[in-house]
Structure formats: structure tokens, C-alpha cells
Design a protein around this motif. Structure first.
Motif, PDB file in Angstrom:
ATOM      1  N   HIS A  74       0.856  -1.187   0.000  1.00 13.94           N
ATOM      2  CA  HIS A  74       0.000   0.000   0.000  1.00 13.94           C
ATOM      3  C   HIS A  74       0.887   1.231   0.000  1.00 13.94           C
ATOM      4  O   HIS A  74       2.074   1.177   0.356  1.00 13.94           O
ATOM      5  CB  HIS A  74      -0.959   0.000   1.194  1.00 13.94           C
ATOM      6  N   GLY A 119       2.147   4.701   1.340  1.00 11.42           N
ATOM      7  CA  GLY A 119       2.197   5.402   2.613  1.00 11.42           C
ATOM      8  C   GLY A 119       2.440   6.884   2.437  1.00 11.42           C
ATOM      9  O   GLY A 119       2.039   7.506   1.444  1.00 11.42           O
ATOM     10  N   GLN A 136       4.925   9.037  -2.801  1.00 11.31           N
ATOM     11  CA  GLN A 136       4.480   8.185  -1.707  1.00 11.31           C
ATOM     12  C   GLN A 136       5.358   6.944  -1.579  1.00 11.31           C
ATOM     13  O   GLN A 136       5.717   6.317  -2.573  1.00 11.31           O
ATOM     14  CB  GLN A 136       3.027   7.755  -1.932  1.00 11.31           C
ATOM     15  N   GLU A 181       4.755   0.439   1.118  1.00  8.70           N
ATOM     16  CA  GLU A 181       4.898  -0.350   2.334  1.00  8.70           C
ATOM     17  C   GLU A 181       4.131  -1.667   2.196  1.00  8.70           C
ATOM     18  O   GLU A 181       3.030  -1.697   1.624  1.00  8.70           O
ATOM     19  CB  GLU A 181       4.366   0.436   3.545  1.00  8.70           C
TER      20      GLU A 181
END
Length: 479
Positions: free
Chosen positions: A367, A369, A377, A380
Motif C-alpha cells: 500500500h 504510505g 508516496q 509499504e
């Protein structure tokens, strides 16, 4: 102008007709059909001729796009070609492979609300027409110069520099370790994006203009850099970057886990009619196999779409970020989806499973983070979210790094950056060795064809300035 241009308010954007996905899966021909003259003129007339042309600003070559769009709309195609060729060494190639959605078209001022002008398709149409009608001529200098330049690498940067230097009158020899000129344009980009005769005709054109190609010659093996420096008044290093980034996951050494460039070179050589034992033996052939491609750039898209055309049983692209953060062209992603490629977003390989050969990829769900220092981004893992993908051919398309050129060339004085690219004075484009220049991906890192062309043209200008300064000042030449 009012009659011919600014037609975006009444005419919708229309790309050239796209061939049906089922049809194009079965062959290697280009995805889009050629523009007809009327359609190209009509689409060119949608240009707003804005005072600050963001399409031109965001083109690495600063192509005079509004000018040749206007000339195309007026039916003045030969003039349009002359304008396009004045700033771009290979407009027919850029029209095919540039990610226009991220560059010129993505920054078209009418994009919001009216859809951009189809700049890439018109550029391709102009230059293809120029070739058909004999307007493209070999590079011929107004006067011959006695000095010579050696260029190492026949990719976009090397070829662009060679053409520009030849027009200036220099004697130019291009050295390349492969048996054809073009670099990744000939061996890295598949036919359905760039047909090989488009590249090979440029080599023929340059040879007709007096540029010499010395192929199957590797610097450091067949000739030394020192010998080239003694032979030529200046040398340009434009080798590109070919070292595949690897992955250290368990099972990465299993048979069936291959590098993207090895796979693409085999496919392109097969298409050119060469004998390719690794392809014919099945190691680099996707036919009937379950293929997983790891990566999210344009090279990954080339791999998945090549595998589809080779008749793979299934093709899956595994990418650790989501679709919005994918570095590859969105047009290529859309084409791949249409052709049946499955995308596993937010998933990264954890291990490659198998006994005597790879049988599956164990992947980790991810996903996005918080942003890192660059604003992107971070990725993770989601705890416990593992899944397996059936795979008997895994292609690693993780990007490319520079080879160790100081070691390969036997020239430890060639400086490199912390990324392994050649260190140059960015004002002069000269390396630590006097008279040895560098350009393209070997300086910039893995990038686009259009940036290679820009760098090659700029390097040619700096080489010209260097040679002329030495010719005019004996004190400089003696250094």
C-alpha cells in the motif's frame, strides 16, 4: 490563420484509427494506421497557436510544434517537414515512441475541456510523407573539414551527433559493438511501436552522406579509447546504459527468470531474421507459457506486449505501485490492457518458486504510505498479504544502470558519478579526458529517445566549438 486554425472549438480530437486488439495480437505491425492527408490537416487545424506554446516548452527538443501544425493544416507539407527536421534528427521516430501524453500533448493548453492536438501522429505523418516523396536527403556539408570525430555508440545520441557533425563538414566514424546501428531503437523497442526499416533507412541515409559505421567493434576489446583519441580530433561516448538492474529475491537465479533486455533483443533479432539460439531453444520465447513481468515502465510494457504476440498462455504485469503512479506511458498501459495483459497493481515479488526452473512468483501486497523527501508516496508491505502467481517465464524489467566504462575502456581517469554515469562538465559536455565528450543515457541515466537526440545535438555543438578553438589557437592545441 483564423480560417485554418483554432478549430478545436468545433472539431473533436481524433487519433489515427487503431487496429483491433485481436488483429494486432496476431502480428507485429504498428498499432495505429497512418493518417490520411485530410485527417492530418484537420487534426493539425485544432491547434490554438497560443502565444506561449507549452507543447514546445515541454518538448526536450523545443520543437517548433505550432509552426509545423499550421503548415500541415495549410497543406504545406514539405515546409512542415523542414521545420520539424530543423530541431529533431528523428521526427518519424519521436512521433512513434515519445510519450506524448507526458510531454507535448500532455501540456497542450486545450487539453482541459477539448482534448489535446494529436501532435505525435501529425509529426509521424509529416515525416513519413517526406520519406515517401523523397524530401529526406543525406547529410551533406557546405564545405569539408579536415578534422574527424569518433563516436562510440550508434543509439539516438550518437546518431544525432553524427548527423549534426557531418552537416558541419567533419569526417565522422560511428563505432558500435552491435551489428546494426540504432542501439535500443533497433534491438530494444519492438516492431509494433517502431518498425525496424524506419531505423535502418536512417543508417543508409547517413552512409550515403559520408558517415562511416564501424560495427561489431567494442571499445576496450577490439580497439582502445587511446587509439580512438589518437585517430580522431575528438571522441564522443554515447554508449547508453545496458546493465539490467537485478533483484535479490530468493529464486532469482532459477532458469526462466530473465532480464528484459535479453528477452527484447532476442525477439527483435528474430524479427530481423537472425538466428537466435536462446529463442529457438525456448529460453527467451513466451509461446505457450505463463509470463510474469516485474516492473512498471515502458520497458515492462514492451515486454508484456511482446509476450502477447509470441502466443503466451497468460501475461501478468506485477507493479509495486498503483496505476496512477506508474512511470510508463498511459497509452501503452491502455494498449496492453486491450490486448489482454493482466495488471497486478500494488504488488511486489517476494520470491521466485520452483525446482529445476521457475514455476511461480510469490508476491506481496503493498500500500502507498506517506510521501518521502521527493514527494512520492512510499511503498509499504501489507502484513501477511502474500499470494502466488503461476509463472514459467519471469521477465525482470526494473530499469537499467551504466556499465563500468572506466574498467571496460581501460581508462581509470574517466570519472563517474555516484550513480555510475560518466561525469562531465555540463557546460562543455567534456569528460575528465581532454577531447573526450559524453552524451545521452551514459550521462543522464536511462531516459527517453528524445532526450538522447537532444543531448547528441548539444554535444555536437560543443565538439565543434572545441575543435575550432584548438584550430584557431595553437597554444590550446598544444595542451
Amino acid at each position: 490563420m483564423a480560417e485554418k486554425m483554432l478549430q478545436f472549438v468545433r472539431l473533436q480530437q481524433r487519433q489515427p484509427d487503431k487496429r483491433d486488439a485481436g488483429e494486432r495480437r496476431a502480428d507485429w505491425e504498428e498499432v495505429y494506421r497512418p493518417f490520411a492527408q485530410e485527417a492530418a490537416a484537420t487534426q493539425a487545424s485544432r491547434c490554438s497557436q497560443c502565444g506561449v506554446p507549452f507543447c514546445q516548452v515541454h518538448c526536450p527538443l523545443n520543437n517548433n510544434i505550432p509552426d509545423w501544425l499550421k503548415l500541415t493544416a495549410e497543406g504545406r507539407l514539405e515546409e512542415a517537414y523542414e521545420i520539424a527536421a530543423a530541431t529533431n534528427t528523428f521526427p518519424e521516430i519521436c512521433g512513434r515512441v515519445c510519450p506524448q501524453d507526458r510531454l507535448c500533448e500532455g501540456n497542450c493548453v486545450i487539453e482541459k475541456g477539448f482534448d489535446s492536438v494529436t501532435i505525435g501522429a501529425v509529426e509521424k505523418y509529416i515525416t513519413d510523407t517526406a520519406w515517401e516523396r523523397g524530401w529526406v536527403k543525406p547529410p551533406k556539408p557546405a564545405m569539408e573539414r579536415g578534422q574527424s570525430v569518433g563516436i562510440i555508440g550508434a543509439g539516438p545520441a550518437g546518431m544525432a551527433a553524427a548527423e549534426r557533425l557531418r552537416v558541419m563538414g567533419y569526417q565522422v566514424t560511428v563505432y558500435d559493438r552491435h551489428d546494426r546501428a540504432g542501439g535500443l531503437m533497433i534491438y530494444g523497442i519492438p516492431n509494433f511501436k517502431l518498425e525496424k526499416d524506419v531505423v535502418l533507412r536512417r543508417q543508409k541515409q547517413y552512409e550515403d552522406g559520408g558517415i562511416e559505421f564501424s560495427l561489431n567493434v567494442a571499445v576496450g576489446r577490439d580497439v582502445t579509447l587511446g587509439e580512438l583519441r589518437n585517430k580522431h580530433d575528438a571522441v564522443l561516448v554515447a554508449t547508453g546504459v545496458y546493465k539490467a538492474r537485478d533483484i535479490a529475491n530468493p529464486g532469482a537465479e532459477l532458469p526462466g527468470v530473465v532480464a528484459a533486455l535479453d528477452y527484447l533483443i532476442a525477439a527483435n533479432r528474430k524479427g530481423l531474421g537472425d538466428a537466435v539460439p536462446e529463442f529457438e531453444g525456448g529460453a527467451l520465447n513466451a509461446e505457450g507459457r505463463h509470463v510474469v513481468v516485474v516492473g512498471g515502465g515502458d520497458t515492462a510494457m514492451d515486454c508484456v506486449r511482446t509476450a502477447v504476440r509470441q502466443g503466451a498462455a497468460s501475461v501478468t504485469c506485477l507493479y509495486r505501485r498503483d496505476k496512477a503512479n506508474m512511470p510508463g506511458s498511459m497509452r501503452e498501459v491502455k494498449n496492453a490492457e486491450e490486448e489482454g495483459v493482466i495488471f497486478e497493481w500494488l504488488a511486489a515479488p517476494e520470491a521466485f518458486l520452483g525446482g529445476t526452473a521457475v514455476e511461480a512468483v510469490r508476491a506481496q501486497r503493498m500500500h502507498l504510505g506517506l510521501p518521502d523527501a521527493t514527494g512520492r508516496q512510499q511503498v509499504e508491505p501489507i502484513a501477511g498479504a502474500l499470494f502466488d502467481l503461476k509463472a514459467d517465464l519471469v521477465i525482470k524489467a526494473l530499469g537499467f544502470d551504466p556499465e563500468d566504462l572506466p574498467a571496460a575502456f581501460g581508462e581509470p581517469e574517466l570519472g563517474v558519478t555516484r550513480w555510475g554515469t560518466l561525469k562531465v562538465d555540463h557546460r562543455t559536455m567534456m569528460t575528465a579526458l581532454p577531447g573526450v565528450f559524453a552524451a545521452g543515457d551514459i550521462v543522464r541515466g536511462a531516459s527517453l529517445v528524445v532526450w538522447g537526440i537532444r543531448d547528441g545535438r548539444d554535444a555536437a555543438d560543443q565538439i565543434h566549438a572545441y575543435i575550432q578553438a584548438r584550430a584557431e589557437c595553437p597554444a590550446i592545441a598544444a595542451e
